[in-house]
Design an enzyme around this catalytic site. Structure first.
Site, short mmCIF file in Angstrom:
data_model
loop_
_atom_site.label_atom_id
_atom_site.label_comp_id
_atom_site.label_asym_id
_atom_site.label_seq_id
_atom_site.Cartn_x
_atom_site.Cartn_y
_atom_site.Cartn_z
CB ALA A 1 6.91 -7.74 11.21
CG ASN B 1 -3.74 3.99 1.32
OD1 ASN B 1 -4.41 3.00 1.63
ND2 ASN B 1 -3.31 4.20 0.07
CB VAL C 1 5.70 6.63 1.80
CG1 VAL C 1 4.38 7.21 1.36
CG2 VAL C 1 5.88 5.19 1.34
N GLY D 1 -0.43 7.35 -1.33
CA GLY D 1 -0.97 6.27 -2.16
C GLY D 1 -2.43 6.50 -2.50
CB SER E 1 -3.37 -5.10 7.33
OG SER E 1 -3.77 -6.34 6.82
CE1 TYR F 1 0.83 -5.52 3.97
CE2 TYR F 1 -0.59 -7.14 5.01
CZ TYR F 1 -0.44 -5.93 4.37
OH TYR F 1 -1.52 -5.12 4.14
CB ILE G 1 -9.98 -4.36 -0.10
CG1 ILE G 1 -10.68 -4.21 1.26
CG2 ILE G 1 -10.61 -3.43 -1.14
CD1 ILE G 1 -10.68 -2.80 1.83
NE ARG H 1 -0.75 1.69 -7.82
CZ ARG H 1 -0.39 0.44 -7.55
NH1 ARG H 1 -1.21 -0.55 -7.71
NH2 ARG H 1 0.84 0.19 -7.12
P1 NDP Z 1 -2.22 -0.91 -4.18
O1 NDP Z 1 -0.98 -1.66 -4.53
O2 NDP Z 1 -3.40 -1.05 -5.07
O3 NDP Z 1 -1.86 0.61 -3.96
C1 NDP Z 1 -0.71 0.93 -3.21
C2 NDP Z 1 -0.56 2.42 -3.18
O4 NDP Z 1 0.61 2.76 -2.42
C3 NDP Z 1 -0.38 3.02 -4.56
O5 NDP Z 1 -1.10 4.21 -4.58
C4 NDP Z 1 1.11 3.26 -4.66
O6 NDP Z 1 1.37 4.36 -5.54
C5 NDP Z 1 1.44 3.61 -3.21
N1 NDP Z 1 2.83 3.36 -2.89
C6 NDP Z 1 3.45 2.15 -2.76
N2 NDP Z 1 4.75 2.32 -2.46
C7 NDP Z 1 4.95 3.67 -2.40
C8 NDP Z 1 6.08 4.46 -2.14
N3 NDP Z 1 7.29 3.93 -1.87
N4 NDP Z 1 5.94 5.81 -2.13
C9 NDP Z 1 4.74 6.37 -2.40
N5 NDP Z 1 3.63 5.66 -2.66
C10 NDP Z 1 3.73 4.32 -2.65
O7 NDP Z 1 -2.58 -1.38 -2.69
P2 NDP Z 1 -3.95 -1.38 -1.88
O8 NDP Z 1 -4.81 -0.27 -2.31
O9 NDP Z 1 -4.46 -2.76 -1.88
O10 NDP Z 1 -3.38 -1.12 -0.40
C11 NDP Z 1 -3.34 0.17 0.18
C12 NDP Z 1 -2.99 0.02 1.65
O11 NDP Z 1 -3.97 -0.78 2.29
C13 NDP Z 1 -1.64 -0.66 1.90
O12 NDP Z 1 -1.01 -0.07 3.00
C14 NDP Z 1 -2.06 -2.08 2.22
O13 NDP Z 1 -1.10 -2.74 3.02
C15 NDP Z 1 -3.34 -1.85 2.97
N6 NDP Z 1 -4.25 -2.99 3.00
C16 NDP Z 1 -4.72 -3.55 1.82
C17 NDP Z 1 -5.59 -4.62 1.86
C18 NDP Z 1 -6.12 -5.25 0.62
O14 NDP Z 1 -6.65 -6.37 0.72
N7 NDP Z 1 -6.05 -4.63 -0.56
C19 NDP Z 1 -6.04 -5.20 3.15
C20 NDP Z 1 -5.47 -4.55 4.29
C21 NDP Z 1 -4.63 -3.49 4.22
P3 NDP Z 1 2.62 4.40 -6.55
O15 NDP Z 1 2.92 2.99 -6.94
O16 NDP Z 1 2.18 5.28 -7.70
O17 NDP Z 1 3.71 5.04 -5.76
#
Ligand code: NDP
Length: 248
Positions: free
Chosen positions: A145, A80, A54, A9, A130, A143, A176, A12
């Protein structure tokens, strides 16, 4: 010698910030996600994008192998990729349960397994967990869990992989502002009550010791530090990146 890091991930949101921080630190970054989002443009020479999901174990081996092809070794693996979605208990069905666990928890486990198999000598695994891994909240059972599970993986795998020279830590950010978070906050079952911006402002004022909330770079810089030899004594920790929202 150039070091390598896999960031799932990393195209973005927080992941893209993590990618940028590792690039600034001189790493070759292997980004795994379903779409590239032109992440290669950050540094065409030191970013390799690999299309993957993933949830598939074998896709993580592709990422590890791409790292080895780029620099000769896999040094760091950052789990991530993930998503959040608030849902009350009566709206949690089999499909949702599987989606969130398979992505957030199983996805991180497959990543750690591939990293452990492919790392030779010292290595570092970082799980982006998180604040929801430290305390429960309404409409957030699945989430939470998935992220509590991620911290459990971190604590167990540090003991199992430590003797091989692999350190395993988690970072636990609070809110964030990313596309993923804003989308989740806009849904009717989220705590934002239809106004994500006002929710974030109120949350910050009521909860943050520092009066602000972290940015993706704050997570990225911690990940770079944890990957360095300066953090050589740190493993098995689930470290909050939260501006003092939840002191521990
Ligand atoms: P975004 O939704 O902005 O980004 C999520 C990322 O995960 C993307 O790059 C997406 O890429 C990738 N992704 C999702 N599902 C899959 C998959 N099945 N296979 C491969 N890639 C995948 O989320 P955030 O940046 O906000 O969050 C990133 C991490 O941080 C997450 O684990 C989230 O739980 C954690 N987090 C976020 C917080 C927040 O407030 N933003 C706070 C605490 C933790 P693509 O869709 O191209 O596959």
């Amino acid at each position: 010698m150039t070091k390598s890091v896999v960031v799932t991930g990393g195209n973005r949101g927080i992941g893209r910030s993590i990618t940028s921080c590792f690039l600034d630190a001189g790493y070759h970054v292997i980004v795994g996600a379903r779409k590239s989002q032109n992440v290669e443009n950050l540094n065409p020479e030191r970013v390799t994008f690999v299309e993957m999901d993933v949830r598939n174990e074998e896709d993580h081996l592709k990422l590890a192998e791409a790292a080895i092809a780029a620099t000769g070794a896999l040094d760091v693996y950052v789990n991530n990729a993930g998503f959040s979605e608030w849902r009350p208990i009566e709206k949690i069905d089999n499909q949702f349960f599987d989606d969130i666990i398979n992505t957030n928890l199983k996805g991180a486990f497959w990543g750690a397994k591939a990293a452990a198999a492919k790392m030779t000598g010292k290595g570092v695994i970082i799980n982006i967990s998180s604040m929801a891994a430290k305390r429960g909240s309404a409409n957030n059972a699945m989430y939470c869990a998935s992220k509590f599970g991620m911290n459990g993986l971190t604590q167990s795998l540090c003991k199992e992989l430590g003797p091989k020279g692999i350190r395993v830590n988690a970072l636990c950010p609070v809110l964030i502002k990313t596309d993923g978070l804003m989308e989740a906050l806009e849904a009717s079952d989220s705590p934002a009550a239809g106004n994500p911006e006002a929710f974030l402002t109120n949350f910050k004022q009521a909860n943050s010791a520092l009066g602000n909330l972290p940015a993706g770079e704050d997570v990225g810089e911690m990940a770079v530090f944890l990957s360095s030899d300066k953090a050589g004594a740190i493993t098995g920790q689930c470290i909050n990146v939260d501006c003092g929202v939840f002191p521990q």
